[in-house]
Design a protein around this motif. Structure first.
Motif, mmCIF file in Angstrom:
data_model
loop_
_atom_site.group_PDB
_atom_site.id
_atom_site.type_symbol
_atom_site.label_atom_id
_atom_site.label_comp_id
_atom_site.label_asym_id
_atom_site.label_seq_id
_atom_site.Cartn_x
_atom_site.Cartn_y
_atom_site.Cartn_z
ATOM 1 N N ARG A 30 0.867 -1.178 0.000
ATOM 2 C CA ARG A 30 0.000 0.000 0.000
ATOM 3 C C ARG A 30 0.896 1.217 0.000
ATOM 4 N NH1 ARG A 30 -5.030 -1.487 2.771
ATOM 5 N NH2 ARG A 30 -5.895 -2.943 1.240
ATOM 6 N N LEU A 31 0.743 2.073 -0.989
ATOM 7 C CA LEU A 31 1.589 3.260 -1.098
ATOM 8 C C LEU A 31 0.853 4.493 -0.600
ATOM 9 C CD1 LEU A 31 3.230 2.738 -4.589
ATOM 10 C CD2 LEU A 31 4.158 2.217 -2.350
ATOM 11 N N ARG A 32 1.556 5.306 0.142
ATOM 12 C CA ARG A 32 1.077 6.605 0.593
ATOM 13 C C ARG A 32 2.209 7.594 0.414
ATOM 14 N NH1 ARG A 32 -2.729 6.905 5.440
ATOM 15 N NH2 ARG A 32 -4.341 6.688 3.931
ATOM 16 N N PHE A 33 1.898 8.877 0.573
ATOM 17 C CA PHE A 33 2.908 9.916 0.404
ATOM 18 C C PHE A 33 2.833 10.918 1.541
ATOM 19 C CE2 PHE A 33 2.137 8.223 -3.780
ATOM 20 C CZ PHE A 33 3.414 8.080 -4.280
ATOM 21 N N ASN A 34 4.002 11.431 1.927
ATOM 22 C CA ASN A 34 4.114 12.530 2.884
ATOM 23 C C ASN A 34 4.656 13.743 2.141
ATOM 24 O OD1 ASN A 34 3.451 10.789 4.906
ATOM 25 N ND2 ASN A 34 5.421 10.841 5.935
ATOM 26 N N ALA A 35 4.197 14.924 2.495
ATOM 27 C CA ALA A 35 4.730 16.153 1.928
ATOM 28 C C ALA A 35 4.918 17.162 3.058
ATOM 29 C CB ALA A 35 3.792 16.718 0.870
ATOM 30 N N LEU A 36 6.138 17.648 3.201
ATOM 31 C CA LEU A 36 6.451 18.662 4.194
ATOM 32 C C LEU A 36 6.405 20.014 3.495
ATOM 33 C CD1 LEU A 36 7.375 19.223 7.098
ATOM 34 C CD2 LEU A 36 9.712 18.999 6.291
ATOM 35 N N VAL A 37 5.466 20.877 3.934
ATOM 36 C CA VAL A 37 5.217 22.152 3.263
ATOM 37 C C VAL A 37 5.496 23.291 4.237
ATOM 38 C CG1 VAL A 37 3.482 23.538 2.066
ATOM 39 C CG2 VAL A 37 3.436 21.063 1.864
ATOM 40 N N VAL A 72 5.608 32.554 9.516
ATOM 41 C CA VAL A 72 5.954 31.318 8.812
ATOM 42 C C VAL A 72 5.303 30.148 9.536
ATOM 43 C CG1 VAL A 72 8.105 30.907 10.078
ATOM 44 C CG2 VAL A 72 7.892 30.077 7.759
ATOM 45 N N GLY A 73 4.968 29.112 8.778
ATOM 46 C CA GLY A 73 4.375 27.915 9.341
ATOM 47 C C GLY A 73 4.832 26.696 8.558
ATOM 48 N N ALA A 74 4.754 25.525 9.191
ATOM 49 C CA ALA A 74 5.159 24.287 8.536
ATOM 50 C C ALA A 74 4.141 23.212 8.855
ATOM 51 C CB ALA A 74 6.543 23.859 8.997
ATOM 52 N N GLY A 75 3.907 22.323 7.889
ATOM 53 C CA GLY A 75 2.956 21.242 8.091
ATOM 54 C C GLY A 75 3.349 20.007 7.310
ATOM 55 N N LEU A 76 3.039 18.845 7.870
ATOM 56 C CA LEU A 76 3.313 17.563 7.237
ATOM 57 C C LEU A 76 1.986 16.946 6.834
ATOM 58 C CD1 LEU A 76 5.522 15.430 6.570
ATOM 59 C CD2 LEU A 76 5.050 14.435 8.797
ATOM 60 N N GLY A 77 1.733 16.893 5.527
ATOM 61 C CA GLY A 77 0.493 16.317 5.015
ATOM 62 C C GLY A 77 0.721 14.898 4.554
ATOM 63 N N LYS A 78 -0.267 14.039 4.772
ATOM 64 C CA LYS A 78 -0.173 12.627 4.391
ATOM 65 C C LYS A 78 -1.406 12.265 3.590
ATOM 66 C CE LYS A 78 2.045 11.806 8.805
ATOM 67 N NZ LYS A 78 2.006 11.072 10.071
ATOM 68 N N ALA A 79 -1.199 11.608 2.435
ATOM 69 C CA ALA A 79 -2.334 11.234 1.591
ATOM 70 C C ALA A 79 -1.906 10.128 0.629
ATOM 71 C CB ALA A 79 -2.846 12.448 0.815
ATOM 72 N N ASP A 120 -2.631 15.817 -2.995
ATOM 73 C CA ASP A 120 -3.472 15.879 -1.793
ATOM 74 C C ASP A 120 -2.625 16.053 -0.535
ATOM 75 O OD1 ASP A 120 -5.731 15.621 -3.320
ATOM 76 O OD2 ASP A 120 -5.985 13.469 -2.939
ATOM 77 N N ALA A 121 -1.471 15.387 -0.497
ATOM 78 C CA ALA A 121 -0.577 15.533 0.655
ATOM 79 C C ALA A 121 -0.067 16.964 0.762
ATOM 80 C CB ALA A 121 0.588 14.556 0.544
ATOM 81 N N VAL A 122 0.245 17.591 -0.383
ATOM 82 C CA VAL A 122 0.711 18.988 -0.376
ATOM 83 C C VAL A 122 -0.407 19.908 0.097
ATOM 84 C CG1 VAL A 122 1.465 20.882 -1.856
ATOM 85 C CG2 VAL A 122 2.481 18.629 -2.127
ATOM 86 N N ARG A 123 -1.628 19.669 -0.365
ATOM 87 C CA ARG A 123 -2.763 20.506 0.045
ATOM 88 C C ARG A 123 -3.002 20.390 1.553
ATOM 89 N NH1 ARG A 123 -6.578 18.192 -2.653
ATOM 90 N NH2 ARG A 123 -5.812 18.974 -4.625
ATOM 91 N N LYS A 124 -2.942 19.157 2.082
ATOM 92 C CA LYS A 124 -3.127 18.966 3.524
ATOM 93 C C LYS A 124 -1.986 19.615 4.311
ATOM 94 C CE LYS A 124 -5.662 14.608 3.416
ATOM 95 N NZ LYS A 124 -5.612 13.201 3.813
ATOM 96 N N GLY A 125 -0.750 19.462 3.821
ATOM 97 C CA GLY A 125 0.393 20.084 4.489
ATOM 98 C C GLY A 125 0.270 21.592 4.523
ATOM 99 N N ASN A 126 -0.230 22.172 3.428
ATOM 100 C CA ASN A 126 -0.438 23.623 3.349
ATOM 101 C C ASN A 126 -1.465 24.063 4.399
ATOM 102 O OD1 ASN A 126 -0.910 26.259 2.581
ATOM 103 N ND2 ASN A 126 -0.822 25.818 0.409
ATOM 104 N N ILE A 161 -2.278 22.528 7.214
ATOM 105 C CA ILE A 161 -1.700 22.357 8.549
ATOM 106 C C ILE A 161 -0.710 23.480 8.838
ATOM 107 C CG2 ILE A 161 -0.227 20.856 9.946
ATOM 108 C CD1 ILE A 161 -1.550 18.478 8.419
ATOM 109 N N ALA A 162 0.095 23.847 7.835
ATOM 110 C CA ALA A 162 1.085 24.905 8.021
ATOM 111 C C ALA A 162 0.414 26.242 8.312
ATOM 112 C CB ALA A 162 1.965 25.018 6.774
#
Length: 178
Positions: A40-47, A56-63, A68-74, A76-77
């Protein structure tokens, strides 16, 4: 590289309101979980997002897919924004923070020095609006840990008043009492 005449040459811009914030994807990784039927593949994106003026803000999105991971990270950030107390174009004091196995050290620099830092530290400092600073990461250089340590360091920064510090809280010396 040949471009088709009917397709736009540059990638399409997303139709979302940025609110004056710039975003930078610092790190993406593929996570695979082995199950009975395969992987099962998933991705993390640190934005990292910032306005270039001290926030400034930072977020780790998972999808399941990277956009989708980038959008979630954005998202969260944007919820985890930090205000950087700027002193001109640099930070008010040197600070060292240990978070996990990562140690980050950021020092103020003279005007014209620029941002001397690499990778994730550079992204946070540039998007936060810091123009002159020296940064160093020690220990683990995992971008996720570096970003979390940097955010902790920026939260701990305090604005120093002009001059040689606050004179009212200074203890009285014994020589003046005679």
């Amino acid at each position: 590289m040949v471009f088709a005449p009917s397709r736009p040459r540059f990638p399409r811009a997303r139709d979302e309101d940025t609110g004056g914030m710039s975003e930078r994807v610092v790190f993406t990784r593929r996570i695979s979980k082995v199950v009975k039927g395969g992987r099962r593949l998933r991705f993390n994106a640190l934005v990292v997002v910032g306005d270039g003026e001290g926030q400034v803000g930072a977020g780790l999105g998972k999808a399941l897919v990277i956009p989708d991971a980038v959008r979630k990270g954005n998202a969260i950030a944007r919820r985890n924004m930090v205000k950087i107390p700027l002193k001109g174009s640099t930070i008010p004091q040197m600070i060292t923070v240990k978070k996990g196995a990562t140690i980050v050290m950021i020092k103020p620099a003279r005007e014209g020095t620029g941002v001397i830092a690499a990778g994730a530290m550079r992204a946070i400092l540039e998007l936060g609006g810091v123009k002159d600073v020296v940064g160093k990461s020690l220990g683990s250089r995992n971008p996720i840990n570096v970003v979390y340590a940097m955010m902790e360091a920026l939260r701990m920064l305090r604005q120093i008043p002009n001059g040689r510090g606050d004179q009212s809280n200074r203890p009285e010396s014994g020589a003046d009492e005679r």
